[in-house]
Design an enzyme around this catalytic site. Sequence first.
Site, PDB file in Angstrom:
ATOM      1  N   LEU A  96     -51.008  84.398 125.305  1.00 32.24           N
ATOM      2  CA  LEU A  96     -52.332  84.985 125.237  1.00 32.24           C
ATOM      3  C   LEU A  96     -52.239  86.435 125.679  1.00 32.24           C
ATOM      4  CD1 LEU A  96     -54.616  82.119 126.604  1.00 32.24           C
ATOM      5  CD2 LEU A  96     -53.649  82.449 124.320  1.00 32.24           C
ATOM      6  N   ASP A  97     -52.188  87.322 124.697  1.00 31.47           N
ATOM      7  CA  ASP A  97     -51.973  88.742 124.970  1.00 31.47           C
ATOM      8  C   ASP A  97     -53.218  89.371 125.578  1.00 31.47           C
ATOM      9  OD1 ASP A  97     -50.524  91.355 124.532  1.00 31.47           O
ATOM     10  OD2 ASP A  97     -52.303  91.696 123.299  1.00 31.47           O
TER      11      ASP A  97
END
Length: 580
Positions: free
Chosen positions: A237-238
């Site tokens: 999850l950037d």
Amino acid sequence: MSVMDGLQQKLQHQLECIYKDIDLDIPIVSLAQKLIAIMRITEFSQVPEPFANHWSEKDTIMITYGDSVLQQGERPLTTLSQFIDSYVSCINGVHILPFFPYSSDDGFAVIDYSSVNESLGDWADISAIASKRRLMSDLVINHCSSRSLWFDNFCKGDGPGHDYFFTAQPNDDLSDVVRPRTSALLRPTETPSGTQYVWSTFSHDQVDFDFRNPQVLIEFVTIIRQYLDAGVSIFRLDAVAFLWKVVGTKSINLPQTHEVIRLLRTLIEHAQNDAMIITETNIPNTQNLTYFGNANEAHCIYNFSLPPLLINTLITGSCLYLKRWLMSMPPAQDGTTYFNFIASHDGIGLRPVEGLLDDDEIETLVDTMKQFGGQISARTTETGAQKPYEMNIALYDALKGTTKGKDTWGMQRFMCAHSIMLALEGIPGIYIHSLLGTRNDYEKLANTSHNRAINRHRWELDNLKQQLSDAQSTHSQVLSAMTKLINIRTQQIAFHPNATQFTLHLGLQLFGFWRQSRNRKQSIFCISNVSDQVTDLPINELNLVISEYWIDLLTGIQIEDITKTIQLQPYQTVWISNKG
């Protein structure tokens, strides 16, 4: 209560926490049912086992771009797959950085989440890699490209995306907003309803989503299902810390952000039990740790403090700050673990050592990296001041000397760093350019004017093969030494990511810790000389059990007298184990 009823209730509760202050056009019950349907979860789906560890000492993940290795006339993903099979078969996982159509930031301004960049290959290439190794994919969840169809529809005021983006007003109080860039936060954008000011945490080409609109959540759950179908089993999850925004707050690490992660974990685990979430939160260490939740948020968190602390240790010859940090780190609960790395496609972040290194130490670290050819990226603080945010440099160059300057111990120092990282509690992630000993790419830096380009080299396969076939080349020597280290590590049950870890106190020149397997059958004492001087290691201070057979796993040399002192050469590491 049936499994589906339990899941429905859990999702409803999570959605109520996320949207508690928002009037929705869709009932919470219907929204939960829609998410379940998108993920294709049924009463026959396997219920996730609480606190299950989906990893072992066998796991190592290589971080790479899809086009880090190129062969003329061949799709880069095909070339990458063949390179992995031929040269780094010791790794069983691969993180392919964003492989989607994009407009900037080397992939992190995604134009279309549902497509593979045609210049790299297609979904069949992605699935082929996933069929052989665990595949980590980025879920760029905070923002997308300003050239995406969604944002185009926002500008038109109609169609999917017209209400997907977060806006604010120039006169809003945004003084507390925390972000890693110096550009203006709000992007003026003309729409049929007038000028809208779109929140842009990273750049004006990276426009932030508005998760207050549940349709944005629905879109990302749909994307997750597609990625699972393609073989992705680890979701990175950037920039997720910035996901939820509230005007007048710091707009980072907000409770709704944590609840969204919990909800995604619930859905992903029910859809595929062994799938994992890893949060990319390049923030101070104490904040980063909160993304474990109660073993119900991220399965893994990036150990962002490790790279700057470890580099600081090796260029100063003192493990004081590294040891203090390691002693303060809580053991990860079952169902969670750390993701350890020293280098990646991004720079070496400095926010994660705020409160761990004092200002003088950080200044010395930054100055040394500049001396070794590195670039320094800045951010704007809450007071408007410019502050170093990350150091951009290839790891091999970062470790080619000490604060005294360049020396002849670069290779040993580089391998010492990896000997430490590979032994620590957690799953190791190794950047492809660390596996290959790639140096600073000044040409790419000059061509792009982007600091991070210095550590994003693209290898021509024929040139790389030539280098790796030459036993005298640095690249060949690094890959050989790294392969040996990884192969030794994967055979040790005491290196399970959740095995016991205890910090040793051996002075400032010797950094050490003890790992013990979960069944208590194997102990490994991992000790590194972090200085450029020969240093004595008193074996008797380790309290080795006298009835056991002790051996250094890295050299194969037996420790015959556990009362004697042995000498460690500059940057030498020993893994002393009772089980050879």
